[in-house]
Design a protein around this motif. Structure first.
Motif, PDB file in Angstrom:
ATOM      1  N   PRO A  15      27.632 -13.573  19.155  1.00 30.12           N
ATOM      2  CA  PRO A  15      26.952 -12.775  20.178  1.00 30.12           C
ATOM      3  C   PRO A  15      25.791 -11.967  19.643  1.00 30.12           C
ATOM      4  N   ARG A  16      24.965 -11.502  20.570  1.00 27.85           N
ATOM      5  CA  ARG A  16      23.911 -10.551  20.206  1.00 27.85           C
ATOM      6  C   ARG A  16      24.583  -9.234  19.908  1.00 27.85           C
ATOM      7  N   THR A  17      24.174  -8.604  18.834  1.00 28.98           N
ATOM      8  CA  THR A  17      24.880  -7.392  18.432  1.00 28.98           C
ATOM      9  C   THR A  17      24.047  -6.141  18.511  1.00 28.98           C
ATOM     10  N   GLY A  18      22.757  -6.249  18.701  1.00 34.49           N
ATOM     11  CA  GLY A  18      21.920  -5.058  18.706  1.00 34.49           C
ATOM     12  C   GLY A  18      21.980  -4.331  20.022  1.00 34.49           C
ATOM     13  N   MET A  19      21.731  -3.025  19.978  1.00 35.77           N
ATOM     14  CA  MET A  19      21.631  -2.251  21.199  1.00 35.77           C
ATOM     15  C   MET A  19      20.365  -2.644  21.930  1.00 35.77           C
ATOM     16  N   PRO A  20      20.388  -2.731  23.261  1.00 37.86           N
ATOM     17  CA  PRO A  20      19.152  -2.994  23.977  1.00 37.86           C
ATOM     18  C   PRO A  20      18.252  -1.771  23.915  1.00 37.86           C
ATOM     19  N   ARG A  21      17.012  -1.962  24.232  1.00 38.17           N
ATOM     20  CA  ARG A  21      16.116  -0.813  24.278  1.00 38.17           C
ATOM     21  C   ARG A  21      16.560   0.146  25.362  1.00 38.17           C
ATOM     22  N   ALA A  22      16.435   1.405  25.079  1.00 39.31           N
ATOM     23  CA  ALA A  22      16.882   2.403  26.040  1.00 39.31           C
ATOM     24  C   ALA A  22      16.014   2.363  27.276  1.00 39.31           C
ATOM     25  N   GLY A  23      16.681   2.476  28.431  1.00 41.91           N
ATOM     26  CA  GLY A  23      15.968   2.592  29.691  1.00 41.91           C
ATOM     27  C   GLY A  23      16.420   3.851  30.370  1.00 41.91           C
ATOM     28  N   ALA A  24      15.883   4.137  31.514  1.00 45.04           N
ATOM     29  CA  ALA A  24      16.310   5.337  32.235  1.00 45.04           C
ATOM     30  C   ALA A  24      17.639   5.082  32.892  1.00 45.04           C
ATOM     31  N   GLU A  63      25.017  -4.412  12.733  1.00 43.35           N
ATOM     32  CA  GLU A  63      25.759  -4.106  13.949  1.00 43.35           C
ATOM     33  C   GLU A  63      25.869  -2.590  14.105  1.00 43.35           C
ATOM     34  N   PRO A  64      25.272  -2.010  15.143  1.00 42.04           N
ATOM     35  CA  PRO A  64      25.284  -0.544  15.264  1.00 42.04           C
ATOM     36  C   PRO A  64      26.665   0.032  15.524  1.00 42.04           C
ATOM     37  N   PHE A  65      27.597  -0.779  16.049  1.00 41.41           N
ATOM     38  CA  PHE A  65      28.932  -0.280  16.337  1.00 41.41           C
ATOM     39  C   PHE A  65      29.928  -0.625  15.237  1.00 41.41           C
TER      40      PHE A  65
END
Length: 368
Positions: A15-24, A63-65
């Protein structure tokens, strides 16, 4: 009514492991002043999933988590004669295996909101045994985000911390205890502003109790998408605030339907779920319904009958059964199968949204 109360004492027995870019933030989440940014039009992305809500991209960096999420979550057959004798097939959708610390549907609901927080302090709400508070605290520790948990009941402030709140504190969450009447009014802008002001968190990103808001519902849509193409006719889930059901139903194929089992009494949850879908998708999405006959006395409550059922299910299938949500959903499915509520040939998928806390103690509370 926006959400059921969580209990203040433990109930009985590639799977993709990175955080998505922050949105509002979406509805009920975002700036402490209650304003909305552009988040209602944010892309449908979930940490651990591709932009479409499906997994499959190669890993991107660390992996940020700490531990990569298991997405799609496992879908496993459970041979059970209580279903087989009625011509039914039971599958278990193991969302409890997505991540060891951000367990179950909390991954799908929380991680889009953590991305939207964009490094700001995250404030959320819960009772003394809130699974949502624990998951938020764990995520904050893993991501290096400051977290604040607003806990219902100012009388708890001077008491020894129970295991759930102790875990939150150990993960770096600052706990702020509020009087119960003020807590009940937290959805009112003035009351929320007063709570945040008293906690020194006026600039924080607010996630509602239970984590159900627009971003969470969009995150849970991937759950329904993961159940397409497996012959599933009915996807069942336990419901506290309606966010998981709202997203699940939206992600299913047209020929599939979602069935929600409320864990609290009252007739508010249908309207809440529909309102969440309107906010997230512009209208009602998918075929879904609720069966509120299996609350076992209300939120945070169990009975000897439910405990016996859960213990038997654990022996049959080797699955630790969380009592306050998952056990009630599974009990309801078995009862409906025995009543002939599903046509022969139906495949029923039961979404396992959480695990007991502490791990290995099935009777312990594992609340919102």
């Amino acid at each position: 009514m926006t959400s059921p109360d969580s209990p203040d004492t433990a109930p009985a027995a590639a799977p993709r492991t990175g955080m998505p870019r922050a949105g509002a933030a979406g509805a009920h989440g975002g700036r402490a002043d209650g304003g909305r940014g552009a988040g209602d039009g944010a892309p449908r992305t979930t940490p651990g999933a591709a932009p479409s809500g499906r997994s499959g991209e190669a890993p991107r960096g660390p992996e940020p988590f700490g531990t990569a999420p298991r997405l799609p979550s496992p879908l496993r057959e459970a041979a059970d004669e209580r279903f087989a004798r009625h011509g039914l097939r039971l599958l278990l959708k193991r969302d409890d295996l997505i991540h060891p610390e951000i367990v179950g549907n909390k991954w799908r609901k929380l991680t889009p909101n953590l991305a939207a927080a964009a490094g700001r302090r995250v404030v959320t709400f819960g009772g003394a045994y809130s699974n949502h508070l624990r998951a938020t605290a764990a995520a904050g520790r893993l991501l290096g985000l400051p977290t604040l948990g607003v806990v219902r009941g100012d009388e708890l402030a001077d008491r020894p911390r129970n295991p759930s709140l102790a875990r939150c504190a150990a993960d770096g969450m600052r706990l702020h205890f509020v009087e119960r009447s003020a807590y009940r009014r937290k959805a009112e802008p003035a009351a929320l502003a007063a709570i945040l002001r008293a906690a020194g968190a006026e600039d924080a990103y607010v996630v509602p109790e239970g984590g159900s808001n627009v971003l969470a519902v969009r995150g849970c849509r991937a759950l329904g998408e993961e159940l397409r193409g497996h012959g599933v006719g009915v996807a069942a889930v336990a419901c506290g605030t309606g966010g998981t059901l709202a997203g699940l139903a939206a992600g299913l194929a047209p020929e599939q339907r979602a069935l929600g089992f409320p864990v609290v009494g009252g007739d508010f949850l249908g309207a809440e779920t529909e309102a969440l879908q309107r906010a997230a998708f512009g209208g009602r999405r998918g075929a879904w319904s609720l069966d509120d006959r299996f609350t076992f006395g209300g939120y945070g409550r169990t009975t000897p009958e439910l405990d016996a059922f859960a213990e038997d299910f654990e022996v049959r299938h080797g699955l630790p059964v969380e009592r306050l949500y998952v056990a009630k959903m599974l009990y309801g499915l078995v009862a409906l199968a025995e009543q002939g509520a599903f046509p022969r040939g139906t495949t029923v998928a039961a979404v396992i949204t959480g695990a007991p806390f502490p791990a290995g103690a099935p009777a312990q509370a594992a609340s919102r």
